[in-house]
Design a protein around this motif. Sequence first.
Motif, mmCIF file in Angstrom:
data_model
loop_
_atom_site.group_PDB
_atom_site.id
_atom_site.type_symbol
_atom_site.label_atom_id
_atom_site.label_comp_id
_atom_site.label_asym_id
_atom_site.label_seq_id
_atom_site.Cartn_x
_atom_site.Cartn_y
_atom_site.Cartn_z
ATOM 1 N N UNK A 10 0.832 -1.204 0.000
ATOM 2 C CA UNK A 10 0.000 0.000 0.000
ATOM 3 C C UNK A 10 0.872 1.261 0.000
ATOM 4 N N UNK A 11 0.327 2.317 -0.596
ATOM 5 C CA UNK A 11 0.963 3.637 -0.568
ATOM 6 C C UNK A 11 0.132 4.512 0.373
ATOM 7 N N UNK A 36 5.352 5.016 2.846
ATOM 8 C CA UNK A 36 4.680 6.143 3.500
ATOM 9 C C UNK A 36 5.301 7.486 3.117
ATOM 10 N N UNK A 37 4.457 8.384 2.650
ATOM 11 C CA UNK A 37 4.831 9.795 2.496
ATOM 12 C C UNK A 37 4.413 10.509 3.778
ATOM 13 N N UNK A 38 5.296 11.327 4.330
ATOM 14 C CA UNK A 38 4.913 12.144 5.486
ATOM 15 C C UNK A 38 5.139 13.614 5.161
ATOM 16 N N UNK A 85 -3.275 4.720 -1.476
ATOM 17 C CA UNK A 85 -4.274 3.767 -0.979
ATOM 18 C C UNK A 85 -4.831 4.146 0.387
ATOM 19 N N UNK A 86 -4.003 4.823 1.182
ATOM 20 C CA UNK A 86 -4.378 5.179 2.553
ATOM 21 C C UNK A 86 -4.008 6.637 2.805
ATOM 22 N N UNK A 87 -4.966 7.415 3.297
ATOM 23 C CA UNK A 87 -4.705 8.801 3.674
ATOM 24 C C UNK A 87 -5.045 8.982 5.153
#
Length: 252
Positions: A10-11, A36-38, A85-87
Motif C-alpha cells: 500500500x501507498x 509512507x509519504x509524510x 491507498x491510505x490517507x
Amino acid sequence: MENSQKLAGKIALVTGGNSGIGLATAQRFVAEGAFVFITGRRQAELDAAVQSLGNQAFGIQGDVSKLADLDRAIAVIKEQKGRLDVLFANAGIAEFAPLDAVTEAQYDRQFDINVKGLFFTVQKALPLLPDGAAIILMASIVGIKGFEANSVYSATKAAIRSFARTLTSDLKARRIRVNAISPGPIETPGLNGILDTPEQVAQFKAQMVSAVPLGRVGDADEIAKAVVFLASDDSSFVTGAELFVDGGMAQV
C-alpha cells in the motif's frame, strides 16, 4: 514490532507525520508493509523522521493550511507512486484559551490547519485514491466534550467528526471508507508543548489521568495501532464511524 503486513504494497500519506501520533503511525504503516509519504512544516524534524523510518518513507515539507503546499505534495506523490491507498489526515494544532481571551489569530490558525487543511488534503488527494481506498481523519474526544478553555479547538474537532459522515456519503459510490479517530490524552510533544512550564504540564496530566478510567495517559503507538485497523481490510465494513481510543475518558 510484529510483522503482520496488513498494508503490504500500500501507498500511504500521513500529514503531520514528523512527530507524535503521526510519526508513530508512519512507523506502524512501514512495519505493516506500506510505503509512507509524510508531511511536516519543519524541515529538520521531517528529515529526522524520514531517517528513522528508513527507505520505505519519503518526506515532503509543507503546511496543510496552504493549498499550494498541498498541491505540491500531491504532485510529488503522483510522480513517485501514481496512487494513494491510505490517507491519514493527521496534521493539527491545539491552542487553549478562555473564551474572553481567544484572539482572531488563534481562531484562524486552528480552523485553517485543523479544518480547512484537513478538508482540502482529502479533496486534493481524491484523484490519486483508487476505489476502495481508506481515509482516516484525526478527530479528538474534545469534539464531544465541553472542557474549559477549549472552545475553538473543540469546535475544529467536532467539524472533523462531521466530515467523516458527509465524506462517507460523498464517496460511497467509490467504496472509499472514511473514518475518524478520536484519541484521549496521549503522551506527545504536542501535549507537552501547549503549556508553559513543566509544572503546568504535570498538573494538566494529573488532571487528565484522574478522569481516565484506565488511570493513565495513552501512548502514541496505541493510536497508531488503531489507525492501522482503520487503514486495513480488518475494518472492511467500517465507515463513517468515530473510533474512540481514550482509555474510557469520554465513554463513562
